[in-house]
Design an enzyme around this catalytic site. Structure first.
Site, mmCIF file in Angstrom:
data_model
loop_
_atom_site.group_PDB
_atom_site.id
_atom_site.type_symbol
_atom_site.label_atom_id
_atom_site.label_comp_id
_atom_site.label_asym_id
_atom_site.label_seq_id
_atom_site.Cartn_x
_atom_site.Cartn_y
_atom_site.Cartn_z
ATOM 1 N N GLU A 133 15.855 -17.528 -11.407
ATOM 2 C CA GLU A 133 15.330 -16.220 -11.798
ATOM 3 C C GLU A 133 14.430 -16.344 -13.041
ATOM 4 O O GLU A 133 13.372 -15.722 -13.120
ATOM 5 C CB GLU A 133 16.507 -15.257 -12.039
ATOM 6 C CG GLU A 133 16.175 -13.884 -12.567
ATOM 7 C CD GLU A 133 15.243 -13.066 -11.671
ATOM 8 O OE1 GLU A 133 14.930 -13.487 -10.557
ATOM 9 O OE2 GLU A 133 14.808 -12.003 -12.149
ATOM 10 N N ASN A 181 -0.602 1.548 5.806
ATOM 11 C CA ASN A 181 0.224 0.566 5.102
ATOM 12 C C ASN A 181 0.855 -0.307 6.171
ATOM 13 O O ASN A 181 1.571 0.195 7.031
ATOM 14 C CB ASN A 181 1.306 1.298 4.290
ATOM 15 C CG ASN A 181 2.343 0.338 3.738
ATOM 16 O OD1 ASN A 181 2.062 -0.839 3.543
ATOM 17 N ND2 ASN A 181 3.546 0.827 3.489
ATOM 18 N N GLY A 182 0.577 -1.621 6.119
ATOM 19 C CA GLY A 182 1.141 -2.524 7.124
ATOM 20 C C GLY A 182 0.111 -3.555 7.542
ATOM 21 O O GLY A 182 -0.906 -3.736 6.860
ATOM 22 N N TRP A 189 -2.781 -2.868 -1.523
ATOM 23 C CA TRP A 189 -2.425 -4.250 -1.838
ATOM 24 C C TRP A 189 -3.004 -5.048 -0.675
ATOM 25 O O TRP A 189 -2.537 -4.959 0.452
ATOM 26 C CB TRP A 189 -0.915 -4.418 -1.919
ATOM 27 C CG TRP A 189 -0.482 -5.795 -2.288
ATOM 28 C CD1 TRP A 189 -0.349 -6.297 -3.545
ATOM 29 C CD2 TRP A 189 -0.106 -6.857 -1.395
ATOM 30 N NE1 TRP A 189 0.076 -7.605 -3.486
ATOM 31 C CE2 TRP A 189 0.230 -7.978 -2.180
ATOM 32 C CE3 TRP A 189 -0.041 -6.977 -0.008
ATOM 33 C CZ2 TRP A 189 0.631 -9.195 -1.642
ATOM 34 C CZ3 TRP A 189 0.361 -8.183 0.540
ATOM 35 C CH2 TRP A 189 0.692 -9.275 -0.280
ATOM 36 N N GLU A 232 5.604 -15.286 -12.509
ATOM 37 C CA GLU A 232 4.946 -14.057 -12.065
ATOM 38 C C GLU A 232 4.261 -13.306 -13.203
ATOM 39 O O GLU A 232 3.302 -12.583 -12.980
ATOM 40 C CB GLU A 232 5.894 -13.140 -11.294
ATOM 41 C CG GLU A 232 6.979 -12.463 -12.100
ATOM 42 C CD GLU A 232 7.829 -11.506 -11.238
ATOM 43 O OE1 GLU A 232 9.041 -11.463 -11.436
ATOM 44 O OE2 GLU A 232 7.265 -10.798 -10.391
ATOM 45 N N LYS A 278 5.182 -3.633 -6.562
ATOM 46 C CA LYS A 278 6.614 -3.401 -6.804
ATOM 47 C C LYS A 278 7.399 -3.307 -5.500
ATOM 48 O O LYS A 278 8.539 -3.740 -5.429
ATOM 49 C CB LYS A 278 6.759 -2.113 -7.616
ATOM 50 C CG LYS A 278 8.181 -1.794 -8.028
ATOM 51 C CD LYS A 278 8.625 -2.691 -9.166
ATOM 52 C CE LYS A 278 10.087 -2.512 -9.520
ATOM 53 N NZ LYS A 278 10.637 -3.744 -10.111
ATOM 54 N N CYS A 294 0.808 -1.205 0.000
ATOM 55 C CA CYS A 294 0.000 0.000 0.000
ATOM 56 C C CYS A 294 0.857 1.279 0.000
ATOM 57 O O CYS A 294 1.981 1.287 0.469
ATOM 58 C CB CYS A 294 -0.906 0.063 1.223
ATOM 59 S SG CYS A 294 -1.831 -1.436 1.485
ATOM 60 N N HIS A 307 16.960 -36.750 -7.988
ATOM 61 C CA HIS A 307 16.603 -36.977 -6.590
ATOM 62 C C HIS A 307 15.133 -36.662 -6.325
ATOM 63 O O HIS A 307 14.739 -36.448 -5.183
ATOM 64 C CB HIS A 307 17.511 -36.139 -5.680
ATOM 65 C CG HIS A 307 18.961 -36.480 -5.855
ATOM 66 N ND1 HIS A 307 19.483 -37.693 -5.462
ATOM 67 C CD2 HIS A 307 19.972 -35.801 -6.443
ATOM 68 C CE1 HIS A 307 20.767 -37.731 -5.774
ATOM 69 N NE2 HIS A 307 21.092 -36.602 -6.381
ATOM 70 N N LYS A 350 10.468 -15.305 -13.208
ATOM 71 C CA LYS A 350 9.931 -14.335 -14.180
ATOM 72 C C LYS A 350 8.737 -14.936 -14.910
ATOM 73 O O LYS A 350 7.722 -14.288 -15.095
ATOM 74 C CB LYS A 350 10.984 -13.931 -15.226
ATOM 75 C CG LYS A 350 12.090 -13.047 -14.780
ATOM 76 C CD LYS A 350 11.716 -11.609 -14.529
ATOM 77 C CE LYS A 350 11.445 -11.393 -13.058
ATOM 78 N NZ LYS A 350 12.516 -10.865 -12.283
ATOM 79 N N ARG A 373 3.114 0.377 -5.369
ATOM 80 C CA ARG A 373 3.018 -0.257 -4.054
ATOM 81 C C ARG A 373 1.777 -1.119 -3.897
ATOM 82 O O ARG A 373 1.643 -1.850 -2.911
ATOM 83 C CB ARG A 373 2.983 0.813 -2.968
ATOM 84 C CG ARG A 373 4.281 1.507 -2.830
ATOM 85 C CD ARG A 373 4.196 2.642 -1.856
ATOM 86 N NE ARG A 373 5.525 3.068 -1.527
ATOM 87 C CZ ARG A 373 6.220 2.642 -0.491
ATOM 88 N NH1 ARG A 373 5.679 1.811 0.365
ATOM 89 N NH2 ARG A 373 7.449 3.033 -0.290
HETATM 90 C C1 F6R Z 1 10.418 -10.303 -9.007
HETATM 91 C C2 F6R Z 1 10.646 -9.186 -8.122
HETATM 92 C C3 F6R Z 1 10.579 -9.435 -6.653
HETATM 93 C C4 F6R Z 1 11.553 -8.515 -5.904
HETATM 94 C C5 F6R Z 1 11.381 -8.701 -4.389
HETATM 95 C C6 F6R Z 1 12.376 -7.873 -3.602
HETATM 96 O O1 F6R Z 1 10.533 -9.926 -10.347
HETATM 97 O O2 F6R Z 1 10.844 -8.078 -8.537
HETATM 98 O O3 F6R Z 1 10.810 -10.767 -6.350
HETATM 99 O O4 F6R Z 1 12.851 -8.818 -6.276
HETATM 100 O O5 F6R Z 1 10.087 -8.358 -4.019
HETATM 101 O O6 F6R Z 1 12.224 -6.518 -3.884
HETATM 102 P P1 F6R Z 1 13.377 -5.490 -3.604
HETATM 103 O O7 F6R Z 1 14.487 -5.783 -4.549
HETATM 104 O O8 F6R Z 1 12.758 -4.157 -3.841
HETATM 105 O O9 F6R Z 1 13.800 -5.695 -2.178
#
Ligand code: F6R
Length: 606
Positions: A478, A98-99, A74, A485, A601, A2, A501, A482, A27
């Site tokens: 990674e 937020n929290g 969020w 998500e 984000k 949020c 395994h 990607k 956010r």
């Molecule tokens: C995935 C992604 C998330 C962030 C994670 C940590 O594409 O972006 O997994 O890497 O939420 O976020 P930061 O780097 O802002 O601590």
């Protein structure tokens, strides 16, 4: 996670609040709302979905009031609908939060017993009623102090009061909060970015602090209600421009920007003239550190894992890697000669921040590798290495990942050099190769058509696997993250040698499997593991680097070749096709690439 905003002005505030909420959408974007005070009444407008929906709501256009608060959500407690959207208000008080309030169930029971009526399923609403209850017997400052004391969990709060036409209260525990100073108006926001179009004069609240924002001044208090003085910081007043240019999505633009990210990082940290590393101000002596623990979440955790391979290869340090949400609750053995490195794009991730806080409280050496240099993680770390990749808008991290691993690689070289683990000649060769990297990434970026063709198979499959060994293993993780998500299909990253395994049981006829097998020390072993999945019917997309040596394997479904460089740097190049695979898979499905469902984000709740 949020985002919150508050403005106390002598002009109408609703349009400015809406604009700031658009900036805070990274956010959270499942609902949005605004409350203003006018003619002695609290007016609220809330909408499900994006801020655009809120803006289209005709009631917002007509909203009066020179003082107000806004929120993008969020969801944590309760569905993402307009009832659960913030602000939450009683007749007297309106709150954005937020929290997470961990004792909300108990508090609600108490408040219902005192006759309070609840409208939403949120934890936030207890704050509204608790303040309202406390205001029956206390003045504003004391009612806030008493309320905050009763709350367990984390919060950044913005609060307005029906009977106070010149007052916003802000409070912080765990979640970030900034205040801004303007001409005869003052502001509250989750970060300085949201306030930037209004002011560059900022004060950050620390944990446990609260503030009272009037039009012409701001007062700060600590947890027990004692008045405190705080510094005003003057940030750069330059506002970054955010537009997609000719790209359909920010993510596509950010993928293509990666050569520039690398160039910026190299310019900052490599001394071109002397083929040396420009990190001179490390605050510890080399013999003060014998081990390193790297901590992050999600993609940033993958950067940490990647760095482990480099630190082990290039230095004699012991290296541990941890997921922040696990680290913060484990019984850690803090050792004086350990350096803790926190990796985060936003610098606000709640779990990573909590892990940093724990290390600080235990007197550990702390270093941050972050993108946002005004962030909480940067502010509270002893030593900061910014990644300089510019704002990353796409929720799925791309250029920040490459930026993080670049800085971590350079730091590994520096520590290897300082400790005498790396010969001068070797270091100089590695730096030379590094300087070539942006060009190689640029060339690798032109692989689109092949990736577009294979992406359909991945997004139509029930699930897929991403395999790699050694330096390629973190990149496999990674790549899988990607894809899941963005395309909402199950994808799993695995060390190729571990398949037998257990996970080999998942392989069935036609299952797409990405195998990362660059020509490094692990190449032959990975190719053997690839044969094992092909033998069981997998459709293998092999990603390797260009070489004159033929690939000795049959029945590979598709092969993609990235450019060639030394083994340390191949992970940068292998990342590119995986980012593009996820992008095109989601594009073909028509999903919201820059704002995938259920995500945000900046993850400021644990
Ligand atoms: C995935 C992604 C998330 C962030 C994670 C940590 O594409 O972006 O997994 O890497 O939420 O976020 P930061 O780097 O802002 O601590």
């Amino acid at each position: 996670m949020c985002g919150i905003i508050g403005i106390n002005s002598s002009k109408p505030v609703s349009a400015t609040i809406i604009n700031s909420l658009k900036k805070l959408e990274y956010r959270g974007y499942d609902s949005a709302g605004i409350a203003t005070l006018s003619s002695g009444l609290i007016n609220e407008v809330k909408s499900e979905g994006r801020v655009d929906n809120l803006e289209k709501n005709s009631s917002v256009l007509n909203m009066e009031g020179t003082i107000g608060i806004g929120h993008v959500r969020w969801a944590t407690h309760g569905l993402p609908n307009s009832i659960n959207a913030h602000p939450h208000s009683s007749q007297n008080v309106s709150v954005v939060h937020n929290g997470i309030i961990e004792n909300s169930t108990l508090l609600k029971k108490f408040l219902v017993g005192r006759g309070h009526k609840f409208k939403s399923q949120t934890d936030t609403e207890v704050i509204v009623h608790l303040i309202t209850e406390n205001l029956k017997t206390e003045n504003i400052v004391n009612s806030i102090k008493k309320t905050l004391k009763a709350l367990h969990g984390s919060f950044a709060l913005g609060i307005i009061f029906k009977d106070e036409p010149d007052l916003i209260v802000g409070a912080r525990r765990g979640s970030p909060l900034a205040v801004g100073y303007g001409p005869n108006e003052n502001y509250l926001g989750s970060d300085s970015y949201a306030l930037k179009s209004m002011t560059n004069k900022i004060t950050y609240l620390n944990d446990g602090e609260f503030c009272v924002i009037k039009k012409d001044h701001i007062e700060f208090f600590n947890e027990d209600g004692t008045k405190i003085n705080k510094k005003v910081l003057e940030l750069s007043s330059e506002e970054e421009k955010y537009d997609k240019g000719d790209y359909k999505h920010f993510m596509a633009k950010e993928i293509e920007e990666q050569p520039v990210t690398l160039k910026n990082g190299i310019k900052e940290y490599i001394d071109n003239a002397n083929n040396d590393i420009n990190i001179y101000n490390i605050p510890w002596e080399k013999n003060e550190i014998s081990s390193i623990t790297l901590i992050g979440c999600g993609t940033a955790y993958h950067s940490c894992l990647m760095a482990k391979y480099w630190f082990e290869e290039l230095t004699s340090l012991d290296v541990n890697v941890d997921i922040a949400s696990e680290f913060r609750y484990r019984k850690n053995r803090f050792k004086k000669d350990s350096l803790y490195i926190f990796v985060s794009q936003s610098g606000e991730t709640a779990d990573t921040y909590a892990a940093l806080d724990l290390c600080n409280k235990n007197g550990m050496k702390t270093c941050a590798v972050v993108n946002v240099i005004e962030s909480s993680i940067a502010r509270d770390s002893e030593f900061v290495l910014p990644i300089h990749c510019g704002t990353e808008i796409g929720v799925a991290s791309t250029k920040a990942f490459l930026g993080q691993i670049l800085i971590l690689y350079i730091l590994a070289l520096k520590l290897g050099q300082l400790r005498g683990d790396l010969e001068k000649k070797v270091l100089s060769e590695k730096i030379k190769s590094l300087k070539e990297l942006p060009k190689l990434v640029e060339k690798t970026l032109s692989i689109d058509s092949k990736i577009q063709n294979v992406s359909t198979t991945f997004n139509e499959a029930k699930g897929s696997m991403f395999l790699g060994r050694g330096f390629s293993y973190p990149i496999a993780l990674e790549g899988a993250l990607k894809l899941k998500e963005l395309s909402y299909v199950h994808a799993e990253g695995y060390p190729a040698g571990e398949m037998k395994h257990g996970p080999l049981a998942l392989i069935e006829e036609g299952m797409p499997v990405v195998v990362l097998a660059p020509r490094d020390n692990y190449y032959k072993k990975t190719i053997s593991n690839m044969q094992e999945v092909i033998a069981r019917g997998a459709k293998v997309l092999l990603i390797t680097n260009k070489s004159s040596d033929e690939i000795v394997s049959e029945n590979i479904w598709q092969t993609i070749e990235v450019e060639s460089t030394n083994q340390d740097l191949l992970p940068f190049l292998l990342t590119i096709p995986l980012q593009k695979l996820a992008y095109y898979s989601a594009l073909k499905k028509g999903f919201d690439i820059d704002k995938p469902r259920n995500l945000a984000k900046s993850v400021t709740v644990e």
